[in-house]
Design a protein around this motif. Structure first.
Motif, PDB file in Angstrom:
ATOM      1  N   LEU A  28       0.860  -1.189   0.000  1.00  0.00           N
ATOM      2  CA  LEU A  28       0.000   0.000   0.000  1.00  0.00           C
ATOM      3  C   LEU A  28       0.891   1.230   0.000  1.00  0.00           C
ATOM      4  N   HIS A  29       0.407   2.272  -0.613  1.00  0.00           N
ATOM      5  CA  HIS A  29       1.142   3.533  -0.588  1.00  0.00           C
ATOM      6  C   HIS A  29       0.878   4.182   0.767  1.00  0.00           C
ATOM      7  N   GLY A  30       1.937   4.439   1.529  1.00  0.00           N
ATOM      8  CA  GLY A  30       1.753   4.963   2.880  1.00  0.00           C
ATOM      9  C   GLY A  30       1.779   6.471   2.950  1.00  0.00           C
ATOM     10  N   GLN A  31       2.718   7.068   2.217  1.00  0.00           N
ATOM     11  CA  GLN A  31       2.933   8.504   2.363  1.00  0.00           C
ATOM     12  C   GLN A  31       3.678   9.040   1.144  1.00  0.00           C
ATOM     13  N   ASP A  45      11.272  -1.555  10.336  1.00  0.00           N
ATOM     14  CA  ASP A  45      10.566  -2.799  10.655  1.00  0.00           C
ATOM     15  C   ASP A  45       9.440  -2.472  11.629  1.00  0.00           C
ATOM     16  N   LYS A  46       8.195  -2.577  11.162  1.00  0.00           N
ATOM     17  CA  LYS A  46       7.040  -2.285  12.027  1.00  0.00           C
ATOM     18  C   LYS A  46       6.402  -3.569  12.539  1.00  0.00           C
ATOM     19  N   GLY A  47       7.116  -4.666  12.447  1.00  0.00           N
ATOM     20  CA  GLY A  47       6.571  -5.932  12.934  1.00  0.00           C
ATOM     21  C   GLY A  47       5.611  -6.539  11.923  1.00  0.00           C
ATOM     22  N   LYS A  48       4.391  -5.994  11.863  1.00  0.00           N
ATOM     23  CA  LYS A  48       3.409  -6.524  10.910  1.00  0.00           C
ATOM     24  C   LYS A  48       3.643  -6.014   9.485  1.00  0.00           C
ATOM     25  N   ALA A  49       4.525  -5.053   9.355  1.00  0.00           N
ATOM     26  CA  ALA A  49       4.779  -4.472   8.029  1.00  0.00           C
ATOM     27  C   ALA A  49       6.214  -3.965   7.959  1.00  0.00           C
ATOM     28  N   ALA A 104       6.375   3.314   1.041  1.00  0.00           N
ATOM     29  CA  ALA A 104       5.530   2.142   0.768  1.00  0.00           C
ATOM     30  C   ALA A 104       5.349   1.358   2.062  1.00  0.00           C
ATOM     31  N   TYR A 105       4.133   0.937   2.293  1.00  0.00           N
ATOM     32  CA  TYR A 105       3.781   0.167   3.490  1.00  0.00           C
ATOM     33  C   TYR A 105       3.557  -1.265   3.016  1.00  0.00           C
ATOM     34  N   LEU A 106       4.491  -2.150   3.378  1.00  0.00           N
ATOM     35  CA  LEU A 106       4.479  -3.519   2.847  1.00  0.00           C
ATOM     36  C   LEU A 106       3.920  -4.460   3.916  1.00  0.00           C
ATOM     37  N   HIS A 120      -5.982   5.068  -6.405  1.00  0.00           N
ATOM     38  CA  HIS A 120      -4.566   5.309  -6.147  1.00  0.00           C
ATOM     39  C   HIS A 120      -4.461   6.397  -5.067  1.00  0.00           C
ATOM     40  N   GLY A 121      -3.550   6.177  -4.100  1.00  0.00           N
ATOM     41  CA  GLY A 121      -3.352   7.204  -3.070  1.00  0.00           C
ATOM     42  C   GLY A 121      -2.992   8.544  -3.701  1.00  0.00           C
ATOM     43  N   LEU A 122      -2.161   8.493  -4.739  1.00  0.00           N
ATOM     44  CA  LEU A 122      -1.727   9.748  -5.356  1.00  0.00           C
ATOM     45  C   LEU A 122      -2.857  10.449  -6.098  1.00  0.00           C
ATOM     46  N   LYS A 143      -0.286  11.808   3.966  1.00  0.00           N
ATOM     47  CA  LYS A 143      -0.211  10.475   4.585  1.00  0.00           C
ATOM     48  C   LYS A 143      -1.539   9.769   4.319  1.00  0.00           C
ATOM     49  N   PHE A 144      -1.453   8.586   3.727  1.00  0.00           N
ATOM     50  CA  PHE A 144      -2.662   7.843   3.361  1.00  0.00           C
ATOM     51  C   PHE A 144      -3.105   7.007   4.556  1.00  0.00           C
ATOM     52  N   LEU A 145      -4.253   7.342   5.078  1.00  0.00           N
ATOM     53  CA  LEU A 145      -4.714   6.752   6.346  1.00  0.00           C
ATOM     54  C   LEU A 145      -5.717   5.630   6.130  1.00  0.00           C
ATOM     55  N   LEU A 146      -6.429   5.698   5.024  1.00  0.00           N
ATOM     56  CA  LEU A 146      -7.439   4.678   4.730  1.00  0.00           C
ATOM     57  C   LEU A 146      -7.699   4.690   3.220  1.00  0.00           C
ATOM     58  N   HIS A 147      -8.101   3.523   2.702  1.00  0.00           N
ATOM     59  CA  HIS A 147      -8.352   3.439   1.258  1.00  0.00           C
ATOM     60  C   HIS A 147      -9.612   4.238   0.867  1.00  0.00           C
ATOM     61  N   VAL A 148      -9.652   4.594  -0.418  1.00  0.00           N
ATOM     62  CA  VAL A 148     -10.809   5.293  -1.006  1.00  0.00           C
ATOM     63  C   VAL A 148     -11.306   4.437  -2.157  1.00  0.00           C
TER      64      VAL A 148
HETATM   65  C1  LIG Z   1       7.571   2.650  -7.923  1.00  0.00           C
HETATM   66  C2  LIG Z   1       6.627   1.662  -7.429  1.00  0.00           C
HETATM   67  C3  LIG Z   1       6.084   1.984  -6.087  1.00  0.00           C
HETATM   68  C4  LIG Z   1       4.652   2.217  -6.169  1.00  0.00           C
HETATM   69  C5  LIG Z   1       4.057   2.413  -4.826  1.00  0.00           C
HETATM   70  C6  LIG Z   1       2.717   3.025  -4.925  1.00  0.00           C
HETATM   71  C7  LIG Z   1       1.639   2.031  -5.299  1.00  0.00           C
HETATM   72  C8  LIG Z   1       0.336   2.622  -4.976  1.00  0.00           C
HETATM   73  C9  LIG Z   1      -0.517   1.984  -4.183  1.00  0.00           C
HETATM   74  C10 LIG Z   1      -1.680   2.704  -3.690  1.00  0.00           C
HETATM   75  O1  LIG Z   1      -2.005   3.768  -4.119  1.00  0.00           O
HETATM   76  S1  LIG Z   1      -2.553   1.962  -2.411  1.00  0.00           S
HETATM   77  C11 LIG Z   1      -3.829   3.123  -2.046  1.00  0.00           C
HETATM   78  C12 LIG Z   1      -3.388   4.253  -1.173  1.00  0.00           C
HETATM   79  N1  LIG Z   1      -3.022   3.814   0.146  1.00  0.00           N
HETATM   80  C13 LIG Z   1      -3.912   3.379   1.033  1.00  0.00           C
HETATM   81  O2  LIG Z   1      -5.086   3.284   0.764  1.00  0.00           O
HETATM   82  C14 LIG Z   1      -3.415   3.049   2.414  1.00  0.00           C
HETATM   83  C15 LIG Z   1      -4.305   3.665   3.461  1.00  0.00           C
HETATM   84  N2  LIG Z   1      -3.778   3.414   4.802  1.00  0.00           N
HETATM   85  C16 LIG Z   1      -4.081   2.302   5.495  1.00  0.00           C
HETATM   86  O3  LIG Z   1      -4.836   1.459   5.045  1.00  0.00           O
HETATM   87  C17 LIG Z   1      -3.428   2.152   6.846  1.00  0.00           C
HETATM   88  O4  LIG Z   1      -3.025   3.397   7.301  1.00  0.00           O
HETATM   89  C18 LIG Z   1      -2.196   1.205   6.802  1.00  0.00           C
HETATM   90  C19 LIG Z   1      -1.128   1.717   5.832  1.00  0.00           C
HETATM   91  C20 LIG Z   1      -2.637  -0.206   6.392  1.00  0.00           C
HETATM   92  C21 LIG Z   1      -1.573   1.151   8.202  1.00  0.00           C
HETATM   93  O5  LIG Z   1      -2.574   0.831   9.096  1.00  0.00           O
HETATM   94  P1  LIG Z   1      -2.245  -0.091  10.338  1.00  0.00           P
HETATM   95  O6  LIG Z   1      -3.458  -0.128  11.179  1.00  0.00           O
HETATM   96  O7  LIG Z   1      -1.663  -1.384   9.909  1.00  0.00           O
HETATM   97  O8  LIG Z   1      -1.078   0.736  11.025  1.00  0.00           O
HETATM   98  P2  LIG Z   1      -0.876   1.128  12.532  1.00  0.00           P
HETATM   99  O9  LIG Z   1      -1.058  -0.080  13.399  1.00  0.00           O
HETATM  100  O10 LIG Z   1      -1.668   2.338  12.836  1.00  0.00           O
HETATM  101  O11 LIG Z   1       0.656   1.559  12.520  1.00  0.00           O
HETATM  102  C22 LIG Z   1       1.700   0.579  12.440  1.00  0.00           C
HETATM  103  C23 LIG Z   1       2.997   1.322  12.204  1.00  0.00           C
HETATM  104  O12 LIG Z   1       3.032   1.761  10.850  1.00  0.00           O
HETATM  105  C24 LIG Z   1       3.120   3.183  10.783  1.00  0.00           C
HETATM  106  N3  LIG Z   1       2.175   3.642   9.762  1.00  0.00           N
HETATM  107  C25 LIG Z   1       0.840   3.574   9.848  1.00  0.00           C
HETATM  108  N4  LIG Z   1       0.292   4.076   8.739  1.00  0.00           N
HETATM  109  C26 LIG Z   1       1.300   4.482   7.950  1.00  0.00           C
HETATM  110  C27 LIG Z   1       1.352   5.105   6.687  1.00  0.00           C
HETATM  111  N5  LIG Z   1       0.247   5.428   6.009  1.00  0.00           N
HETATM  112  N6  LIG Z   1       2.548   5.395   6.169  1.00  0.00           N
HETATM  113  C28 LIG Z   1       3.685   5.099   6.844  1.00  0.00           C
HETATM  114  N7  LIG Z   1       3.704   4.500   8.058  1.00  0.00           N
HETATM  115  C29 LIG Z   1       2.519   4.194   8.603  1.00  0.00           C
HETATM  116  C30 LIG Z   1       2.684   3.686  12.158  1.00  0.00           C
HETATM  117  O13 LIG Z   1       3.289   4.908  12.465  1.00  0.00           O
HETATM  118  C31 LIG Z   1       3.112   2.572  13.071  1.00  0.00           C
HETATM  119  O14 LIG Z   1       4.476   2.732  13.376  1.00  0.00           O
HETATM  120  P3  LIG Z   1       4.918   2.890  14.905  1.00  0.00           P
HETATM  121  O15 LIG Z   1       4.210   4.107  15.403  1.00  0.00           O
HETATM  122  O16 LIG Z   1       4.452   1.617  15.563  1.00  0.00           O
HETATM  123  O17 LIG Z   1       6.404   3.037  14.850  1.00  0.00           O
END
Ligand SMILES: CCCCCCC/C=C/C(=O)SCCNC(=O)CCNC(=O)[C@H](O)C(C)(C)COP(=O)(O)OP(=O)(O)OC[C@H]1O[C@@H](n2cnc3c(N)ncnc32)[C@H](O)[C@@H]1OP(=O)(O)O
Length: 309
Positions: free
Chosen positions: A94-97, A123-127, A152-154, A230-232, A260-265
């Motif tokens: 998923l795209h995270g930010q 390393d976030k453990g689950k991701a 990227a959030y893997l 797409h997040g972007l 910062k992408f917090l939830l899907h659309v």
């Molecule tokens: C060149 C090729 C590369 C292409 C890449 C792009 C491809 C495009 C893909 C997309 O567009 S996907 C669609 C857009 N993205 C989304 O819809 C994602 C929306 N966000 C979510 O669903 C959630 O936020 C999440 C990413 C699944 C995370 O939720 P989760 O409940 O698992 O996280 P937490 O338990 O709250 O946090 C764990 C840990 O991770 C950090 N974190 C949380 N969210 C993000 C984020 N968006 N970006 C970066 N890091 C994130 C959070 O801070 C926690 O860390 P610690 O605080 O524990 O250190």
């Protein structure tokens, strides 16, 4: 945190040298991108937005949305996030930010040279969280035009730390992209916009062909009821709203952007962007109206803020 299932090797990954990539774009690419992020989507006469897709009033070049720069990392990584030492399931990516710095307004066509480096790995453990930086230069002059940092959030790829301390590396000041604090007071401005049910199918033509956004079966495997936006694309909607409401339609005022992408659309959902002005910074959050959930938050830094804006 040591995990047997994950094979990510941080040292190998951090020592990887990325090849440079050349890329060119034209006005057609910039206009197609603008349509992909909803420009003129509700009103083809929109006085703020026609300039992104048409040479209005005889203008020589179309204007380019600053978020167009966010496409450059995709061009700089033709094989996607496929690096030695990084193991993950691409269907769970998923795209995270996204963080973007613009050093001058983007021209309507250009030949670019992209330089890529790894900016972070956590390393976030689950991701696993991977941050890739792309600096884009004008090919002829060598001038640095913009920088992108893609996060990227893997999902499922964490647990690779070799010690009890979770692995965390970044090579930039953390306060640059720290999560924004949303003010408690009433927003300065609010903008509502409808994405189209076909929005992701249109947006993907700008270069992100990940089937998560078009293929119902792949979307289900990734955990969604149908293809997501797409997040972007969501970021493009939000920044376009800020340019319209705060910058009086002038995209050249934008200096940097964090999203910062917090939830899907889901394509077709109505997006409501709330904005607060703090000095030269616009803090924003975008919610999906029907689900009343915040899906994106961040800031846009402007070159100037005057009361006349
Ligand atoms: C060149 C090729 C590369 C292409 C890449 C792009 C491809 C495009 C893909 C997309 O567009 S996907 C669609 C857009 N993205 C989304 O819809 C994602 C929306 N966000 C979510 O669903 C959630 O936020 C999440 C990413 C699944 C995370 O939720 P989760 O409940 O698992 O996280 P937490 O338990 O709250 O946090 C764990 C840990 O991770 C950090 N974190 C949380 N969210 C993000 C984020 N968006 N970006 C970066 N890091 C994130 C959070 O801070 C926690 O860390 P610690 O605080 O524990 O250190």
């Amino acid at each position: 945190m040591a995990g047997a299932s994950s094979k990510t090797d941080p040292q190998l990954l951090l020592s990887h040298k990325f090849p440079e990539a050349a890329f060119a774009y034209t006005e057609r690419d910039a206009a197609l991108y603008a349509l992909g992020v909803g420009a003129c989507g509700r009103d083809p006469l929109d006085a703020d937005e026609l300039k992104y897709v048409y040479h209005e009033n005889g203008q020589q070049f179309i204007k380019v949305l600053p978020t167009f720069a966010a496409l450059f990392p995709l061009q700089s990584l033709p094989d996607g996030l496929c690096f030695p030492g990084l193991q993950y399931d691409p269907q769970l990516l998923l795209h995270g930010q996204q963080y973007i710095e613009l050093y001058k307004p983007l021209s309507s066509s250009a030949h670019l040279q992209h330089k890529v480096s790894l900016a972070g790995l956590h390393d976030k453990g689950k991701a696993a969280v991977v941050e890739v930086e792309t600096k884009s230069f004008d090919q002829a002059s060598g001038e640095l035009l913009c920088m992108n940092r893609l996060t990227a959030y893997l999902r499922g790829a964490g647990g690779f730390s070799k010690s009890s301390q979770p692995f965390s590396y970044s090579n930039y000041p953390p306060n640059q992209v720290r999560a924004v604090k949303i003010p408690k007071d009433k927003p300065f401005s609010v903008f509502e916009d409808c994405s189209q049910p076909s929005q992701a199918l249109l947006y993907r033509l700008s270069g992100d062909y990940n089937p998560l956004h078009s293929d119902p079966m792949i979307a289900k495997i990734a955990g969604f009821s149908r293809p997501i936006l797409h997040g972007l694309c969501t970021l493009g909607f939000a920044v376009r709203a800020i340019i319209k409401c705060i910058c009086r339609g002038d995209p050249d005022l934008v200096k940097s952007i964090l999203g910062k992408f917090l939830l899907h659309v889901y394509p077709g959902e109505t997006l409501v962007t709330e904005m607060w002005v703090e000095g030269s910074r616009v803090i924003y959050q975008t919610r999906v109206k029907a689900r009343n959930r915040i899906v994106l938050s961040g800031f846009v830094e402007l070159h100037r803020w005057t009361s006349s804006l």
